[in-house]
Design a protein around this motif. Structure first.
Motif, short mmCIF file in Angstrom:
data_model
loop_
_atom_site.label_atom_id
_atom_site.label_comp_id
_atom_site.label_asym_id
_atom_site.label_seq_id
_atom_site.Cartn_x
_atom_site.Cartn_y
_atom_site.Cartn_z
N GLU A 38 99.50 78.62 5.01
CA GLU A 38 100.46 79.35 4.59
C GLU A 38 101.59 79.14 5.85
O GLU A 38 101.33 79.49 6.84
CB GLU A 38 100.27 80.86 4.42
CG GLU A 38 101.39 81.66 3.73
CD GLU A 38 100.95 82.98 3.46
OE1 GLU A 38 101.92 84.16 3.64
OE2 GLU A 38 99.90 83.34 2.99
N PHE A 39 103.00 79.05 5.24
CA PHE A 39 103.98 78.95 6.33
C PHE A 39 105.13 79.84 5.90
O PHE A 39 105.55 79.94 4.65
CB PHE A 39 104.68 77.51 6.07
CG PHE A 39 105.37 77.16 7.19
CD1 PHE A 39 104.83 76.42 8.51
CD2 PHE A 39 106.98 77.49 7.34
CE1 PHE A 39 105.74 76.21 9.48
CE2 PHE A 39 107.52 77.12 8.36
CZ PHE A 39 107.11 76.40 9.27
N SER A 40 105.48 80.68 6.83
CA SER A 40 106.60 81.60 6.78
C SER A 40 107.39 81.93 7.96
O SER A 40 106.69 82.23 9.20
CB SER A 40 105.99 82.72 5.99
OG SER A 40 106.81 84.03 5.80
N ASP A 41 108.61 81.70 8.01
CA ASP A 41 109.44 82.06 9.24
C ASP A 41 108.88 81.51 10.55
O ASP A 41 108.86 82.09 11.49
CB ASP A 41 109.43 83.73 9.42
CG ASP A 41 110.12 84.46 8.23
OD1 ASP A 41 110.76 83.83 7.74
OD2 ASP A 41 109.48 85.54 7.78
N GLY A 42 108.77 80.18 10.21
CA GLY A 42 108.36 79.24 11.65
C GLY A 42 107.17 79.45 12.09
O GLY A 42 106.63 79.44 13.17
N CYS A 43 106.03 80.34 11.16
CA CYS A 43 104.81 80.62 11.59
C CYS A 43 103.86 80.10 10.48
O CYS A 43 103.90 80.32 9.22
CB CYS A 43 104.52 82.20 11.49
SG CYS A 43 102.52 82.67 11.82
N ALA A 44 103.05 79.12 11.10
CA ALA A 44 102.04 78.85 10.18
C ALA A 44 100.62 79.22 10.43
O ALA A 44 100.15 79.54 11.50
CB ALA A 44 101.87 77.00 10.41
N GLN A 45 100.14 79.75 9.18
CA GLN A 45 98.66 80.38 9.21
C GLN A 45 97.70 79.64 8.60
O GLN A 45 98.03 79.10 7.32
CB GLN A 45 98.78 81.76 8.49
CG GLN A 45 97.23 82.45 8.58
CD GLN A 45 97.60 83.69 7.47
OE1 GLN A 45 98.46 84.61 7.85
NE2 GLN A 45 96.78 83.62 6.45
N ILE A 46 96.63 79.12 9.20
CA ILE A 46 95.53 78.24 8.66
C ILE A 46 94.24 79.09 8.63
O ILE A 46 93.94 79.72 9.40
CB ILE A 46 95.35 76.87 9.50
CG1 ILE A 46 96.51 76.04 9.63
CG2 ILE A 46 94.16 76.27 9.06
CD1 ILE A 46 97.42 76.65 11.06
N VAL A 47 93.48 78.86 7.44
CA VAL A 47 92.39 79.41 7.24
C VAL A 47 91.17 78.73 6.99
O VAL A 47 91.42 77.68 5.92
CB VAL A 47 92.48 80.60 6.02
CG1 VAL A 47 91.08 81.25 5.74
CG2 VAL A 47 93.60 81.80 6.30
N THR A 48 90.17 78.63 7.60
CA THR A 48 88.96 78.12 7.47
C THR A 48 87.64 78.92 7.11
O THR A 48 87.46 79.80 7.37
CB THR A 48 88.45 77.17 8.90
OG1 THR A 48 87.96 77.98 9.64
CG2 THR A 48 89.93 76.52 9.30
N ALA A 49 86.49 78.14 6.57
CA ALA A 49 85.28 78.43 6.64
C ALA A 49 84.98 78.92 8.15
O ALA A 49 85.29 78.03 8.84
CB ALA A 49 84.46 77.70 5.83
N PRO A 50 84.00 79.60 8.25
CA PRO A 50 83.59 79.99 9.80
C PRO A 50 82.88 78.72 10.22
O PRO A 50 83.21 78.55 11.41
CB PRO A 50 82.60 81.20 9.58
CG PRO A 50 83.20 81.84 8.61
CD PRO A 50 83.53 81.03 7.63
N SER A 51 82.11 78.21 9.30
CA SER A 51 81.34 76.95 9.85
C SER A 51 82.14 75.74 10.38
O SER A 51 82.02 75.00 10.98
CB SER A 51 80.44 76.48 8.98
OG SER A 51 81.13 76.32 7.65
N ASP A 52 83.53 75.84 9.59
CA ASP A 52 84.37 74.67 10.16
C ASP A 52 85.44 75.02 11.04
O ASP A 52 86.21 73.95 11.52
CB ASP A 52 85.31 74.20 8.46
CG ASP A 52 84.27 73.70 7.59
OD1 ASP A 52 83.19 73.27 7.91
OD2 ASP A 52 84.55 73.97 6.52
N PHE A 53 85.62 76.04 11.29
CA PHE A 53 86.56 76.41 12.41
C PHE A 53 86.82 75.87 13.61
O PHE A 53 87.62 75.32 13.67
CB PHE A 53 86.27 78.36 12.85
CG PHE A 53 87.31 78.66 13.67
CD1 PHE A 53 88.58 78.91 13.72
CD2 PHE A 53 86.71 78.80 15.22
CE1 PHE A 53 89.32 79.47 14.85
CE2 PHE A 53 87.40 79.53 16.30
CZ PHE A 53 88.83 79.50 15.87
N SER A 54 85.64 75.64 14.18
CA SER A 54 85.80 75.04 15.50
C SER A 54 86.18 73.66 15.54
O SER A 54 87.17 73.09 16.13
CB SER A 54 84.37 74.93 16.37
OG SER A 54 83.79 76.25 16.78
#
Length: 244
Positions: free
Chosen positions: A165-181
């Motif tokens: 998600e992208f809003s106001d110069g901020c990108a938020q990325i979501v992953t599965a916990p196992s894929d996070f690292s």
């Protein structure tokens, strides 16, 4: 990629004082100490420590501090025996709250946490009473005026992110916990720096407080929990947290 749009509303945006920053450094240091004891001082062979180093850097902990904590833990200089404990309960008007603690005295911590809930219109519950309302997700946030949305999204998809998600110069990325690292490391290799990067407890539904008394009590509850040396993280499902 969509569906996880609440991060910016459930994080408190207040500027942290020097004292609060120092407390954050201390808490992360405690987590790193435990990680070194459990998995060794080499982040290449200790994924938990690697995640915590990334968390420390996202919170602007100096590299010298990080190195010193790891060496001290590896050398056995910190004699405290810390224990992970999770508390669950309800704040004012049924706001769900999860408290993650790392303590060397479970009686002290339990007493403190219960006192905060009782004092500010909530109640401490039993294990599992609210955790079913949350899902663990890796959350990575990148901020910058010069971010190109299409480029960031392309890089995130390539890295293996589940949501963007992208809003106001901020990108938020979501992953599965196992894929996070793996996702975080891939984005780091592409030159990105993170405002935050960790596995969080993300609520499935949210609660809104409308009366000022409840907002004040919830604000005080969060402040007391966050200020407690034993409390590492506080997760909740309050939607209008920026109004506190």
């Amino acid at each position: 990629m969509s569906g996880h749009s609440k991060w910016s509303t459930i994080k408190r945006k207040k500027e942290k004082t020097d004292g609060q920053k120092a407390k954050i450094f201390t808490k992360i240091g405690r987590e790193m100490t435990v990680a070194v004891r459990e998995g060794g001082p080499d982040p290449d062979n200790n994924s938990k420590l690697r995640d915590l180093i990334a968390k420390a850097k996202a919170n602007n902990v100096p590299n010298d501090n990080i190195d010193r904590i790891i060496k001290k833990a590896a050398g056995g200089e910190d004699k405290n025996n810390y224990e992970n404990i999770i508390y669950e309960g309800y704040g004012p008007n049924g706001v769900a709250v999860i408290v993650e603690a790392l303590t060397d005295n479970r009686n002290r911590t339990a007493s403190d946490v219960r006192h905060y809930f009782d004092k500010f219109g909530g109640n401490l519950g039993t294990t599992g009473c609210v955790s079913f309302m949350f899902n663990p997700k890796g959350v990575i946030v990148i901020e910058g005026e010069d971010l190109d949305e299409d480029k960031v999204m392309e890089d995130c998809l390539e890295a293996g992110a589940d949501d963007f998600e992208f809003s106001d110069g901020c990108a938020q990325i979501v992953t599965a916990p196992s894929d996070f690292s793996a996702v975080r490391d891939a984005l780091s290799e592409k030159g990105y720096t993170f405002t935050t990067a960790q596995v969080e407890q993300v609520p499935e539904t949210y609660t809104t407080l409308t009366d000022e008394d409840s907002k004040l009590k919830m604000s005080r509850l969060l402040e007391c929990l966050e200020d407690n040396d034993d409390v590492q993280e506080v997760w909740h499902n309050l939607e209008n947290v920026d109004e506190l």
